[in-house]
Design a protein around this motif. Structure first.
Motif, PDB file in Angstrom:
ATOM      1  N   GLU A   1       1.031   6.581  -7.152  1.00 59.02           N
ATOM      2  CA  GLU A   1       0.637   7.360  -7.787  1.00 59.02           C
ATOM      3  C   GLU A   1       0.338   8.793  -7.499  1.00 59.02           C
ATOM      4  O   GLU A   1       0.321   9.725  -8.254  1.00 59.02           O
ATOM      5  CB  GLU A   1      -0.795   6.664  -6.842  1.00 59.02           C
ATOM      6  N   LYS A   2       1.227   8.817  -6.961  1.00 61.82           N
ATOM      7  CA  LYS A   2       1.710  10.536  -5.819  1.00 61.82           C
ATOM      8  C   LYS A   2       2.692  10.718  -7.313  1.00 61.82           C
ATOM      9  O   LYS A   2       2.565  11.954  -7.283  1.00 61.82           O
ATOM     10  CB  LYS A   2       2.210  10.388  -5.010  1.00 61.82           C
ATOM     11  N   ALA A   3       3.391   9.728  -7.785  1.00 64.91           N
ATOM     12  CA  ALA A   3       4.554  10.784  -8.808  1.00 64.91           C
ATOM     13  C   ALA A   3       3.799  10.473  -9.738  1.00 64.91           C
ATOM     14  O   ALA A   3       4.320  11.645 -10.767  1.00 64.91           O
ATOM     15  CB  ALA A   3       5.224   9.387  -9.267  1.00 64.91           C
ATOM     16  N   ARG A   4       2.712  10.196 -10.496  1.00 60.91           N
ATOM     17  CA  ARG A   4       2.506   9.848 -11.342  1.00 60.91           C
ATOM     18  C   ARG A   4       1.039  10.766 -11.602  1.00 60.91           C
ATOM     19  O   ARG A   4       1.150  11.719 -12.921  1.00 60.91           O
ATOM     20  CB  ARG A   4       0.739   8.596 -11.962  1.00 60.91           C
TER      21      ARG A   4
ATOM     22  N   LEU B   1       0.971  -1.470  -0.264  1.00 58.51           N
ATOM     23  CA  LEU B   1      -0.103  -0.254  -0.487  1.00 58.51           C
ATOM     24  C   LEU B   1       0.819   1.298  -0.265  1.00 58.51           C
ATOM     25  O   LEU B   1       0.653   2.564  -1.039  1.00 58.51           O
ATOM     26  CB  LEU B   1      -1.052  -0.080   1.395  1.00 58.51           C
ATOM     27  N   ARG B   2       2.074   1.041   0.569  1.00 59.91           N
ATOM     28  CA  ARG B   2       2.779   2.485   0.771  1.00 59.91           C
ATOM     29  C   ARG B   2       3.443   2.773  -0.542  1.00 59.91           C
ATOM     30  O   ARG B   2       3.307   3.871  -0.903  1.00 59.91           O
ATOM     31  CB  ARG B   2       3.831   2.311   2.106  1.00 59.91           C
ATOM     32  N   MET B   3       3.556   1.573  -1.064  1.00 56.78           N
ATOM     33  CA  MET B   3       4.477   1.571  -2.711  1.00 56.78           C
ATOM     34  C   MET B   3       3.490   2.299  -3.431  1.00 56.78           C
ATOM     35  O   MET B   3       3.551   3.175  -4.175  1.00 56.78           O
ATOM     36  CB  MET B   3       5.130   0.570  -2.526  1.00 56.78           C
ATOM     37  N   SER B   4       2.571   1.643  -3.151  1.00 54.94           N
ATOM     38  CA  SER B   4       0.958   2.461  -4.514  1.00 54.94           C
ATOM     39  C   SER B   4       0.909   3.834  -4.015  1.00 54.94           C
ATOM     40  O   SER B   4       0.686   4.112  -5.327  1.00 54.94           O
ATOM     41  CB  SER B   4       0.236   1.343  -3.941  1.00 54.94           C
ATOM     42  N   MET B   5       1.029   4.464  -3.129  1.00 55.46           N
ATOM     43  CA  MET B   5       0.624   5.478  -2.455  1.00 55.46           C
ATOM     44  C   MET B   5       1.896   6.041  -3.284  1.00 55.46           C
ATOM     45  O   MET B   5       1.371   6.875  -3.676  1.00 55.46           O
ATOM     46  CB  MET B   5       0.723   6.008  -1.426  1.00 55.46           C
ATOM     47  N   GLU B   6       3.311   6.093  -3.265  1.00 59.05           N
ATOM     48  CA  GLU B   6       4.043   6.723  -4.108  1.00 59.05           C
ATOM     49  C   GLU B   6       3.988   6.617  -5.122  1.00 59.05           C
ATOM     50  O   GLU B   6       4.067   7.600  -5.735  1.00 59.05           O
ATOM     51  CB  GLU B   6       5.578   6.063  -3.184  1.00 59.05           C
TER      52      GLU B   6
END
Length: 307
Positions: free
Chosen positions: A236-239, A229-234
């Motif tokens: 998505e933020k970069a995208r 979840l933490r990696m997915s959030m990062e």
């Protein structure tokens, strides 16, 4: 994320056969090694992890620094449980392995699992800690199993003498129903910002339906999901940041000075405005030219009859 070279030192002494940790001390270490490797390489793909043991006749480097998870798994399966630990010698050999890392920009870190009595004296450990600190090597201890006051005190003294800018941590994990890796993920050793969890976070999560944890997930019960979840959030933020940059108009270009079109889309005849009028003008022009040509032809014919 931090770019690191990490050597993991496992305790494969006879004490690791004990079953006070689920399913056993050795199996608990193996599971935790998998978690540490995944956390380090996912945080930064260029980070590398090595593996060595410190039990038996002497420490042994099982896997040099690598990003291949298969090699680490093979090293764990090849390790045999035997003898007693050689803590100081194991740390020194791990430091030499880090010294010969290929990428010199990687920060150096050693993570040591210890579940057996520590034979070294406090003076020896203090001397070793100062030497490792001088070489800019951070050392994390994961103490479980034999948690006698004498052992814990030695590790605390070592930790106090090696603390530096990159952070060296001591995690003391007593026996319990949870897996060693589940408890380890909540410690500063694997936390993203290096800060220990807040006191009472477990109670807050239980009372508030997970509100005391990031993403509403308790890392101690599902560490892999918390990391994902933490990696997915990062990601998505970069995208979103890339999309925002793409939407911004290039510098130097402006929409000022471009006249607005107030003309209606359709004229009174129901044709597209701007184009229909031009077409009618062309038709009128062609008709007038045809009539003038006809008149000229009639005039010439009259002249020929007269002649």
């Amino acid at each position: 994320m931090v770019l690191e070279a990490t050597m993991i030192v496992v305790d494969n002494s006879e004490s690791s056969r004990n079953g006070d940790y689920v399913p056993s001390r050795w199996e608990a270490q193996s599971d935790a090694v998998n978690l540490i490797f995944s956390a380090k390489t996912q945080a930064n793909p260029e980070s590398s992890v090595g593996l060595m043991s410190m039990g038996g006749k002497g420490p042994e480097v099982l896997v040099t620094l690598t990003t291949d998870f298969g090699k680490v798994l093979d090293g764990i399966h090849r390790t045999k449980i035997r003898g007693s630990t050689h803590l100081a010698t194991g740390i020194q050999i791990a430091g030499l392995a880090l010294k010969h890392r290929q990428n010199k920009s990687q920060r150096q870190r050693i993570i040591v699992f210890t579940c057996s009595p520590i034979a070294e004296s406090e003076a020896q450990l203090v001397k070793l800690a100062k030497r490792m600190k001088k070489n800019n090597i951070s050392i994390d201890f994961i103490a479980f199993g034999d948690l006698e006051p004498e052992n814990t005190k030695k590790l605390e003294v070592f930790n106090e003498n090696i603390k530096g800018g990159d952070g060296s941590h001591l995690a003391v994990i007593p026996p319990g129903p949870s897996l060693l890796s589940d408890t380890l993920v909540t410690t500063p050793i694997l936390s993203a910002d290096g800060v220990a969890p807040r006191e009472g976070a477990d109670e807050a999560g239980a009372d508030g339906g997970g509100g005391g944890f990031e993403f509403g997930v308790d890392p101690s019960t599902d560490p892999e999901l918390a990391i994902a979840l933490r990696m997915s959030m990062e990601e998505e933020k970069a995208r979103q940041e890339r999309e925002d940059k793409a939407k911004e108009p290039p510098k130097g270009e402006s929409l000022e000075g471009i006249p607005e079109e107030n003309q209606p889309l359709l004229d009174e005849q129901g044709e597209a405005s701007g184009t229909g009028g031009d077409k009618m003008d062309e038709d009128k022009k062609e008709s007038s030219e045809a009539q003038e040509g006809k008149k000229d032809g009639d005039g010439n014919a009259d002249k020929m009859d007269t002649a």
